[in-house]
Scaffold this motif. Structure first.
Motif, PDB file in Angstrom:
ATOM      1  N   THR A 175      -9.479   0.411   1.939  1.00 14.88           N
ATOM      2  CA  THR A 175     -10.549   0.078   1.000  1.00 14.88           C
ATOM      3  C   THR A 175     -10.621  -1.431   0.874  1.00 14.88           C
ATOM      4  O   THR A 175      -9.609  -2.084   0.619  1.00 14.88           O
ATOM      5  N   ARG A 176     -11.805  -1.966   1.051  1.00 16.76           N
ATOM      6  CA  ARG A 176     -12.000  -3.406   0.881  1.00 16.76           C
ATOM      7  C   ARG A 176     -12.366  -3.614  -0.582  1.00 16.76           C
ATOM      8  O   ARG A 176     -13.459  -3.289  -1.023  1.00 16.76           O
ATOM      9  N   LEU A 177     -11.440  -4.142  -1.371  1.00 17.34           N
ATOM     10  CA  LEU A 177     -11.670  -4.352  -2.796  1.00 17.34           C
ATOM     11  C   LEU A 177     -12.498  -5.598  -3.072  1.00 17.34           C
ATOM     12  O   LEU A 177     -13.169  -5.687  -4.092  1.00 17.34           O
ATOM     13  N   SER A 178     -12.422  -6.569  -2.147  1.00 15.92           N
ATOM     14  CA  SER A 178     -13.253  -7.767  -2.197  1.00 15.92           C
ATOM     15  C   SER A 178     -13.197  -8.402  -0.811  1.00 15.92           C
ATOM     16  O   SER A 178     -12.497  -7.896   0.066  1.00 15.92           O
ATOM     17  N   THR A 179     -13.908  -9.486  -0.619  1.00 20.62           N
ATOM     18  CA  THR A 179     -13.886 -10.117   0.701  1.00 20.62           C
ATOM     19  C   THR A 179     -12.494 -10.614   1.058  1.00 20.62           C
ATOM     20  O   THR A 179     -12.152 -10.726   2.235  1.00 20.62           O
ATOM     21  N   THR A 180     -11.664 -10.876   0.053  1.00 20.57           N
ATOM     22  CA  THR A 180     -10.330 -11.423   0.300  1.00 20.57           C
ATOM     23  C   THR A 180      -9.199 -10.434   0.023  1.00 20.57           C
ATOM     24  O   THR A 180      -8.030 -10.810   0.056  1.00 20.57           O
ATOM     25  N   HIS A 181      -9.544  -9.171  -0.219  1.00 19.75           N
ATOM     26  CA  HIS A 181      -8.530  -8.190  -0.651  1.00 19.75           C
ATOM     27  C   HIS A 181      -8.766  -6.845   0.031  1.00 19.75           C
ATOM     28  O   HIS A 181      -9.807  -6.224  -0.142  1.00 19.75           O
ATOM     29  N   LEU A 182      -7.772  -6.405   0.782  1.00 16.60           N
ATOM     30  CA  LEU A 182      -7.793  -5.119   1.476  1.00 16.60           C
ATOM     31  C   LEU A 182      -6.664  -4.254   0.930  1.00 16.60           C
ATOM     32  O   LEU A 182      -5.547  -4.735   0.748  1.00 16.60           O
ATOM     33  N   ARG A 183      -6.955  -2.987   0.663  1.00 15.42           N
ATOM     34  CA  ARG A 183      -5.923  -2.048   0.228  1.00 15.42           C
ATOM     35  C   ARG A 183      -5.786  -0.950   1.273  1.00 15.42           C
ATOM     36  O   ARG A 183      -6.770  -0.304   1.647  1.00 15.42           O
ATOM     37  N   LEU A 184      -4.550  -0.747   1.738  1.00 13.13           N
ATOM     38  CA  LEU A 184      -4.250   0.310   2.691  1.00 13.13           C
ATOM     39  C   LEU A 184      -3.378   1.362   2.024  1.00 13.13           C
ATOM     40  O   LEU A 184      -2.399   1.029   1.345  1.00 13.13           O
ATOM     41  N   GLN A 185      -3.746   2.620   2.215  1.00 11.47           N
ATOM     42  CA  GLN A 185      -2.941   3.752   1.752  1.00 11.47           C
ATOM     43  C   GLN A 185      -2.152   4.245   2.960  1.00 11.47           C
ATOM     44  O   GLN A 185      -2.742   4.600   3.980  1.00 11.47           O
ATOM     45  N   LEU A 186      -0.832   4.266   2.848  1.00 10.56           N
ATOM     46  CA  LEU A 186       0.030   4.670   3.957  1.00 10.56           C
ATOM     47  C   LEU A 186       0.857   5.891   3.560  1.00 10.56           C
ATOM     48  O   LEU A 186       1.321   5.990   2.426  1.00 10.56           O
ATOM     49  N   MET A 187       1.046   6.774   4.514  1.00 13.76           N
ATOM     50  CA  MET A 187       1.884   7.964   4.318  1.00 13.76           C
ATOM     51  C   MET A 187       2.847   8.060   5.490  1.00 13.76           C
ATOM     52  O   MET A 187       2.468   7.788   6.630  1.00 13.76           O
ATOM     53  N   GLY A 188       4.071   8.465   5.205  1.00 17.59           N
ATOM     54  CA  GLY A 188       5.057   8.595   6.268  1.00 17.59           C
ATOM     55  C   GLY A 188       6.361   9.140   5.734  1.00 17.59           C
ATOM     56  O   GLY A 188       6.410   9.742   4.661  1.00 17.59           O
ATOM     57  N   GLY A 189       7.420   8.869   6.460  1.00 19.41           N
ATOM     58  CA  GLY A 189       8.737   9.365   6.090  1.00 19.41           C
ATOM     59  C   GLY A 189       9.387   8.516   5.012  1.00 19.41           C
ATOM     60  O   GLY A 189       8.807   7.549   4.502  1.00 19.41           O
ATOM     61  N   ALA A 190      10.613   8.867   4.713  1.00 24.73           N
ATOM     62  CA  ALA A 190      11.367   8.180   3.670  1.00 24.73           C
ATOM     63  C   ALA A 190      11.600   6.703   3.991  1.00 24.73           C
ATOM     64  O   ALA A 190      11.795   5.888   3.089  1.00 24.73           O
ATOM     65  N   ASP A 191      11.557   6.342   5.271  1.00 29.71           N
ATOM     66  CA  ASP A 191      11.787   4.949   5.665  1.00 29.71           C
ATOM     67  C   ASP A 191      10.521   4.096   5.639  1.00 29.71           C
ATOM     68  O   ASP A 191      10.569   2.913   5.969  1.00 29.71           O
ATOM     69  N   LEU A 192       9.397   4.663   5.222  1.00 33.81           N
ATOM     70  CA  LEU A 192       8.133   3.922   5.269  1.00 33.81           C
ATOM     71  C   LEU A 192       8.173   2.657   4.416  1.00 33.81           C
ATOM     72  O   LEU A 192       7.809   1.581   4.883  1.00 33.81           O
TER      73      LEU A 192
END
Length: 117
Positions: A42-59
């Motif tokens: 999700t691009r929250l602003s021109t200078t701010h990107l949010r990534l949602q990550l899913m994975g194992g316990a070591d993520l």
């Protein structure tokens, strides 16, 4: 990380102090993270990107290590990491206005890797 199209080292800005020989390895680390873990961006602003990550316990440790090393060579990045649950990481990536093109390329790369078959 040179300002070029999204292939190769596209989002590697000239301000990056990572030795050129190491840049493809770092890019491969980001590509692996984007491919394996990014579920949404999700691009929250021109200078701010949010990534949602899913994975194992070591993520979370993997994300913390990679972003810490990236900050050492590209100090203009600000990374915020929240782990609301095991295997779930919210990664906020912010840059100053002068580096929006780098964030644009990073966002495009994350989306491209996330949607690869």
């Amino acid at each position: 990380m040179t300002d070029q199209p999204t292939s190769g080292l596209a989002w590697v800005p000239e301000a990056c102090t990572l030795p050129t020989a190491e840049q493809p390895l770092r890019l491969a680390e980001f590509d692996a993270l984007f491919t394996e873990a990014v579920r949404d961006s999700t691009r929250l602003s021109t200078t701010h990107l949010r990534l949602q990550l899913m994975g194992g316990a070591d993520l979370e440790p993997v994300v913390r290590d990679l972003t810490a090393r990236e900050t050492q060579c590209c100090s203009f990045f600000t990374f915020g990491i929240v782990a609301p649950a095991a295997g779930h990481v919210v990664l906020d990536v912010e840059v100053p206005p002068a580096h929006v093109n780098v964030l644009d390329a990073l966002a495009e790369r994350a989306d491209a890797k996330r949607t690869q078959p």
